[in-house]
Design an enzyme around this catalytic site. Structure first.
Site: not given
Ligand code: PGA
Length: 255
Positions: A13, A15, A99, A101, A171, A177, A217
């Site tokens: 991904n 991003k 996702h 985010e 996730e 991250g 991660s």
């Protein structure tokens, strides 16, 4: 039987990263590094602007294309959106939906995830449905409740045949991250819980065929121990997918 019939999926991904030329440079390097990879499905998810060029770049390779989002309508007065037929047209096989985010910054809800999932399936795109709890939710003992609402909300109303085209990505938000990966045991616990939800909603046979990726991660060093868990069927990789070498190493480490 479990674990033997599911091909692991490693998806990158990207991003909000990579111009078109950077994206093509990355896939050009990646193609060469994973050319011999077998028994693993490899996916890259560039930004919308780089999809066409990356699609051309990976055309004759073992790398599949995903988008990072899709809109629920096929066409019309929806300024700024991109539809499932458009993604299919540019060569996508998969699309990431929900996702964290997007849930966090762009108002994505279980309902919109469900609508987008149905739109993707209607156009033969495989949804990668992302689910995951935030740190406060985990600390408050709400992990299973959150995962249950993300999973059941995201797949609501899908037939078994439709579900079989879906991938679930677990996730944990606190691991994305942050460099703080879930332990293999933490990942396995939630993956097993998700498979249990799918067993209840469909059947053990259907649930046993669904690929459940872990994300948060993931690095070359922690891939093998995560993938060794019986219900962890691959990885959704952010940061480590932005360099061909580290992403290829992750692919290598699942084989
Ligand atoms: P990360 O991102 O690997 O950089 O933690 C994973 C993701 O958000 O899909």
């Amino acid at each position: 039987m479990e674990g033997t019939m599911r091909t692991p999926i490693i998806a990158g991904n990207w991003k909000l990263n990579k111009t078109i030329s950077e994206a093509v440079a990355l896939t050009t390097a990646l193609k060469a590094l994973v050319v011999d990879a077998t028994g693993v499905e490899i996916i890259v998810a560039p930004s919308f602007t780089a999809l066409a060029a990356v699609s051309d770049s990976i055309a004759a390779s073992n790398i599949h294309l995903a988008a990072q989002d899709v809109y629920s309508e096929d066409s019309g007065a929806f300024t700024g959106e991109v539809s499932a037929p458009m993604l299919k047209d540019v060569g996508c096989d998969y699309v990431i939906i929900g996702h964290s985010e997007r849930r966090q910054f762009f108002g994505e809800t279980n309902e919109s995830v469900n609508q987008k999932t149905k739109a993707a399936l209607a156009h033969d795109l495989k949804p990668i449905i992302c689910v995951g709890e935030q740190l406060e939710e985990r600390e408050a003992g709400q992990t299973e409740a959150v995962i249950k609402s993300h999973v059941t909300g995201g797949i609501a109303g899908l037939s078994a045949a439709d579900l079989l085209s879906c991938v679930i990505a677990y996730e944990p938000v606190w691991a994305i991250g942050t460099g703080k990966t879930a332990t293999p045991a933490q990942a396995q616990e939630v993956h097993n819980f998700i498979r249990g939800l799918l067993t209840k909603a469909y059947s053990a046979e259907v649930a046993s065929q669904i690929c459940i990726q872990y994300g948060g991660s993931v690095k070359p060093e922690n891939t093998a121990e995560l993938i060794a868990q019986p219900d962890v069927d691959g990885a959704l990789v952010g940061g480590a997918s932005l360099e061909a070498e580290s992403f290829a190493q992750i692919v290598q480490n699942v084989q």
